[in-house]
Design an enzyme around this catalytic site. Structure first.
Site, mmCIF file in Angstrom:
data_model
loop_
_atom_site.group_PDB
_atom_site.id
_atom_site.type_symbol
_atom_site.label_atom_id
_atom_site.label_comp_id
_atom_site.label_asym_id
_atom_site.label_seq_id
_atom_site.Cartn_x
_atom_site.Cartn_y
_atom_site.Cartn_z
ATOM 1 C CG HIS A 72 33.466 29.237 47.794
ATOM 2 N ND1 HIS A 72 33.793 29.349 46.468
ATOM 3 C CD2 HIS A 72 32.589 28.202 47.885
ATOM 4 C CE1 HIS A 72 33.142 28.427 45.771
ATOM 5 N NE2 HIS A 72 32.394 27.731 46.605
ATOM 6 C CE1 TYR A 201 38.887 34.830 42.191
ATOM 7 C CE2 TYR A 201 38.796 36.436 40.409
ATOM 8 C CZ TYR A 201 38.273 35.911 41.571
ATOM 9 O OH TYR A 201 37.134 36.466 42.114
ATOM 10 N N PRO A 293 35.405 43.491 36.992
ATOM 11 C CG PRO A 293 34.745 41.873 35.446
ATOM 12 C CD PRO A 293 35.198 43.289 35.546
ATOM 13 C CE LYS A 297 36.430 43.084 47.249
ATOM 14 N NZ LYS A 297 35.693 41.954 47.830
ATOM 15 C CE1 TYR A 385 38.146 37.283 45.196
ATOM 16 C CE2 TYR A 385 37.120 36.059 46.983
ATOM 17 C CZ TYR A 385 37.271 36.312 45.627
ATOM 18 O OH TYR A 385 36.524 35.604 44.712
HETATM 19 C C1 PHB Z 1 31.123 35.306 38.828
HETATM 20 O O1 PHB Z 1 30.884 34.203 39.329
HETATM 21 O O2 PHB Z 1 30.382 35.792 37.970
HETATM 22 C C2 PHB Z 1 32.327 36.052 39.266
HETATM 23 C C3 PHB Z 1 33.082 35.566 40.323
HETATM 24 C C4 PHB Z 1 34.221 36.225 40.715
HETATM 25 C C5 PHB Z 1 34.609 37.383 40.069
HETATM 26 C C6 PHB Z 1 33.837 37.898 39.030
HETATM 27 C C7 PHB Z 1 32.690 37.222 38.631
HETATM 28 O O3 PHB Z 1 35.738 38.019 40.452
#
Ligand code: PHB
Ligand code: APR
Length: 390
Positions: A72, A201, A293, A297, A385
């Protein structure tokens, strides 16, 4: 039994440490409380920084990751009904992240460990580290009703937030820092194609939402929920309905729904214990720190800890030098705190905080508007990120 490094915990931290040490000819035994199947049934995060991918390549555990992982180069921020692209590749000079489930990383590392013939004791009860403030530490446990003792030179506490390693260090020797957030994430895994080819997000007035994935046909979605809520209160239909409401109309329209494979609520916490070493006991991964989450990280921090720890232990065993192990905690913590800051910031930016008044909500919105209007601000987001260097 005797080994050089007794590793408590067979999560990604313990397994990766085991392979890095194995490559350097250092003997390890992993002691894990649960069964192999149980460990492999846990559904966790799925975004890997390039640093972690390089470590997996280094130990020879990246074959399936390269075949099945998704590269990605960016993700979307969604607020005020609009999606804004964060072009990670452009903002960071060509860096990216890889979508590959933590469960799969764990499986690949377990398979590799098995093939290399290194010992793992699963289903060990009453695991306890001893004498790590002296020269001859050991780990005791009960297996099949039999009491066992593993003598070692060093113990690596890779047993997660609820493990025994950190809890065995005298309280006065550790300083803890903690922030508990007033909400949780309700996560759903479903065998449906992801709504978008990259992650979204969303910071919505109804609360945060995240559209993630595991593959081109398996999706992972989250919505912010209240801490006293229960997954049983959420039918699949209610979940999809709530998620849709937190997305812009075009994305909501494109969402493909289906039966959930897993549905669970996780609380959000920031936590750090300092230092990450007491005598001959070294902490790594969730045993020493937790991040919320947002920004993914947790797993990546486990990898950078283990990178520093493996280098320190290799130096210790091959050069009989203590310089590396003496510097481990400070080195690891310097990176940990930066990831703690980033995860806390991203969480603060995108969630609905019940205690926030109108002013704080306007500040959140102003920060989001500024972020997507400024390449400098976006570059700061992007470099964190994709992962700070180590
Ligand atoms: C996930 O795919 O579980 C996931 C992806 C990004 C995040 C947290 C969890 O920031
Ligand atoms: N004795 C032996 N093993 C234990 C004990 C104990 N007393 N307590 C816990 N364990 C085991 C757990 O069963 C688990 O398999 O330690 C392991 C810890 O693994 P994780 O919790 O996965 O932690 P870690 O390896 O540090 O991985 C980093 O990144 O995405 C985040 O939180 C997520 O798990 C992830 C973490």
């Amino acid at each position: 039994m005797r080994t050089q490094v007794a590793i408590i915990g067979s999560g990604p931290a313990g397994l990766l440490l085991g392979q890095l040490l194995h490559k350097a000819g250092i003997d390890t035994v992993i002691i894990e409380r649960k069964s192999r199947d149980y460990v492999l049934s846990r559904i966790r995060a799925g975004v890997l920084e390039q640093g972690m991918v390089r470590l997996l390549e280094q130990v020879g555990a990246a074959g399936r990751l390269h075949a099945e992982g998704l590269r990605h180069d960016g993700f979307d921020l969604l607020f005020g009904g609009m999606r804004h692209h964060v072009d990670l590749a452009r903002l960071t000079g060509g860096q990216h992240v890889t979508i590959y489930g933590q469960t799969e990383v764990t499986r690949d590392l377990m398979d590799l460990r098995e093939a290399s013939g290194a010992a793992t004791v699963f289903e060990a009860e009453d695991v306890a580290p001893h004498d790590f403030d002296r020269d001859r530490p050991s780990v005791t446990f009960v297996r099949d009703g039999q009491a066992q003792r593993l003598d070692c030179d060093v113990i690596a506490g890779c047993d997660g937030y609820h493990g025994i390693s950190r809890a065995s260090i005298p309280e006065a020797a550790l300083q803890s820092f903690e922030r508990v957030y007033p909400f949780g994430w309700l996560g759903v895994l479903a065998e449906v194609p992801p709504v978008s080819h990259e992650l979204i997000y969303a910071g919505d007035e109804r609360g945060f939402a995240l559209c993630s994935m595991r593959s081109s046909h398996r999706s992972r979605y989250y919505v912010q929920c209240s801490l006293d809520d229960h997954a049983e209160n959420w039918s699949d239909q209610r979940f999809w309905g709530e998620l849709r409401q937190r997305l812009d109309p075009a994305t909501a329209e494109a969402l493909v729904t289906g039966p959930s494979i897993e549905k669970a609520i996780a609380p959000l916490r920031s936590f750090v214990a300092e230092p990450m070493r007491f005598g001959r006991l070294f902490l790594a991964g969730d045993a020493a720190h937790i991040v919320p989450p947002t920004g993914a990280k947790g797993l990546n921090l486990a990898a950078s800890d283990v990178h520093y720890l493996s280098q320190a232990l290799i130096e210790h065993f091959t050069e009989r030098s203590s310089a590396g192990i003496d510097a481990y905690s400070a080195k690891a913590l310097a990176r940990v705190w930066k990831a703690e800051r980033f995860s806390w910031w991203m969480t603060s930016l995108l969630h609905h905080f019940p205690e926030n008044g109108a002013f704080a909500r306007r500040m959140q919105r102003a920060e989001l508007d500024y972020l997507v209007s400024s390449d400098h601000a976006m570059a700061a987001l992007a470099e964190n990120y994709v992962g700070l260097p180590y």
